[in-house]
Design a protein around this motif. Structure first.
Motif, short mmCIF file in Angstrom:
data_model
loop_
_atom_site.label_atom_id
_atom_site.label_comp_id
_atom_site.label_asym_id
_atom_site.label_seq_id
_atom_site.Cartn_x
_atom_site.Cartn_y
_atom_site.Cartn_z
N ARG A 9 0.82 -1.21 0.00
CA ARG A 9 0.00 0.00 0.00
C ARG A 9 0.86 1.27 0.00
NH1 ARG A 9 -5.26 1.01 1.97
NH2 ARG A 9 -5.27 -0.92 3.19
N ASP A 10 0.53 2.15 -0.94
CA ASP A 10 1.19 3.45 -1.07
C ASP A 10 2.69 3.34 -1.35
OD1 ASP A 10 -1.19 4.85 -0.59
OD2 ASP A 10 -0.91 4.72 1.57
N PRO B 97 0.03 0.66 -5.37
CA PRO B 97 -1.28 0.12 -4.99
C PRO B 97 -1.90 0.86 -3.81
CG PRO B 97 0.27 -1.65 -5.39
CD PRO B 97 1.07 -0.38 -5.37
N THR B 98 -3.19 1.15 -3.94
CA THR B 98 -3.95 1.74 -2.84
C THR B 98 -5.19 0.91 -2.51
OG1 THR B 98 -5.18 3.12 -4.41
CG2 THR B 98 -3.21 4.09 -3.41
N VAL C 216 9.58 2.58 0.75
CA VAL C 216 9.17 3.96 0.99
C VAL C 216 7.68 4.09 0.69
CG1 VAL C 216 11.43 4.91 0.43
CG2 VAL C 216 9.71 4.69 -1.38
N ARG C 217 7.11 5.19 1.17
CA ARG C 217 5.71 5.52 0.86
C ARG C 217 5.67 6.64 -0.17
NH1 ARG C 217 2.41 1.67 3.68
NH2 ARG C 217 3.40 1.29 5.70
N VAL D 163 9.35 9.59 -0.91
CA VAL D 163 10.01 8.49 -1.61
C VAL D 163 11.53 8.46 -1.41
CG1 VAL D 163 8.21 8.31 -3.37
CG2 VAL D 163 10.15 9.84 -3.74
N ASP D 164 12.06 9.37 -0.60
CA ASP D 164 13.50 9.42 -0.39
C ASP D 164 13.93 8.95 1.00
OD1 ASP D 164 14.24 10.42 -2.96
OD2 ASP D 164 13.53 12.40 -2.35
N HIS D 165 12.96 8.61 1.85
CA HIS D 165 13.29 8.20 3.21
C HIS D 165 12.56 6.89 3.54
CE1 HIS D 165 14.18 12.54 3.25
NE2 HIS D 165 15.19 12.17 4.01
N PRO D 166 13.26 5.78 3.48
CA PRO D 166 12.64 4.48 3.74
C PRO D 166 12.04 4.38 5.13
CG PRO D 166 14.78 4.20 2.68
CD PRO D 166 14.67 5.65 3.07
#
Length: 351
Positions: free
Chosen positions: A51-52, A113-114, A135-136, A140-143
């Motif tokens: 998700r996301d 996916p949402t 990541v979300r 997207v740059d910080h796991p």
């Protein structure tokens, strides 16, 4: 004559499944429809895992048959399967995407996916394995996930990976105060996930994974290795720290793996890990287990941990033990502090 397509209700959607009777796993006769229905049956679990998250799709549109090959950097053409990193142009508007940056500097909009319908839609495209980034979409740059991949090398097997997971790996998790969520890889390995606060870069998360691997390597040096070059690993369990690098992903929980018996990457409890076998979990057996037990990773988002203890360990590795960085994957540009990216046997000057 077989129907050219059917429509399957998934939540509020109707997902079209083309050629539903196409056999994807000839050894057991499992069809595309059965793969789609499998993902719906474990919907809460596969969605929690993806998700996301920007997600690379591993597509096997011709199915898994003897001799079928996945496209690689060395053989990008003529393969029967491939990784899709960009959302297809004809995707429904309810299939969301997220923009990510590759190490090369290029960008792409990946499927994100949402809802379970998006997973079912991807399965209709021949997606067997989902490879979510750690990541979300919102950052997207910080796991937010530390991934410990215990990978058996030639001469070792799943039992050896389990021994490491239940021994030094779990001991270190307990000492750090981390809650680890364990699963089979769907092949021969063991994966451990730890939710972390999304405050650190990919480079720092990778450094943390390397520190974790080196810590358990010191405890059982005859069982564990962090050596990047295969020729140096021997018959040991490799802690693949590079799976935490940008654009490196691991098959998600509940993902189907492309093997003849249609195995899946299965969440398990720590208590049952010693007794399970990877082949126990397939698209035929997992739905019943999921209906009975639910998602064993259901609480994974309840708490996120700090990487500071592992980053401190990484600093001590360098100052006290002279252990700096290790090579990155071959598709990476040269990274700061990285040693020479040359196999030891081919390193002519030896330093």
């Amino acid at each position: 004559m077989a129907s050219p397509f059917i429509e399957i209700p998934v939540g509020d959607r109707l997902v079209k499944v083309t050629n539903p009777d196409k056999v994807y796993f000839p050894e057991h006769g499992y069809t595309k429809r059965q793969v789609v229905e499998y993902y719906i049956a474990v919907g809460d679990g596969i969605l929690r895992a993806t998700r996301d998250r920007p997600t690379t799709l591993e597509r096997w549109p011709s199915g898994v048959f003897e001799g079928a090959k996945l496209a690689t950097r060395d053989n990008p053409h003529g393969a029967d399967a491939f990784y899709q990193k960009r959302i297809p142009k004809n995707a429904p508007d309810w299939v969301k995407s997220a923009r990510i940056d590759f190490p090369s500097g290029r960008s792409a909009d990946e499927v994100c996916p949402t809802e379970v319908a998006a997973v079912a839609w991807a399965a209709n495209l021949g997606t067997l394995t989902f490879h979510p980034w750690p990541v979300r979409a919102g950052d997207v740059d910080h796991p937010d996930e530390l991934r410990i991949d215990l990978d058996p090398q030639p001469g070792t097997n799943f039992d050896d990976a389990v021994r490491v997971a239940l021994g030094p790996a779990r001991e270190l998790l307990d000492e750090l105060g981390y809650t680890g969520y364990v699963k089979t890889s769907g092949k021969g390995g063991v994966h451990i996930y730890v939710r972390v606060e999304p405050r650190w870069t990919f480079t720092e998360v990778r450094k943390s994974a390397l520190a974790f691997g080196r810590a358990i390597e010191r405890r059982v040096p005859d069982q564990v290795t962090t050596k990047w070059w295969k020729e140096e690993r021997g018959e040991q369990i490799f802690v693949d720290f590079n799976q935490n690098a940008r654009d490196r992903t691991i098959a998600s929980a509940y993902s189907v793996r492309p093997a003849p018996h249609a195995p899946v990457s299965a969440p398990v409890t720590w208590d049952e890990l010693a007794d399970v076998r990877p082949e126990d979990f397939t698209i035929a057996t997992m739905p019943e287990r999921f209906a009975k037990l639910g998602d064993l990773h259901a609480t994974i988002d309840d708490q996120a941990f700090s990487l500071e203890p592992l980053l401190e360990m990484a600093e001590r590795d360098e100052t006290d033990h002279g252990l700096g960085d290790m090579p990155y994957p071959p598709n990476y540009p040269k990274m700061p502090g990285e040693p020479k990216r040359v196999q030891p046997s081919k390193d002519r000057d030896g330093h």
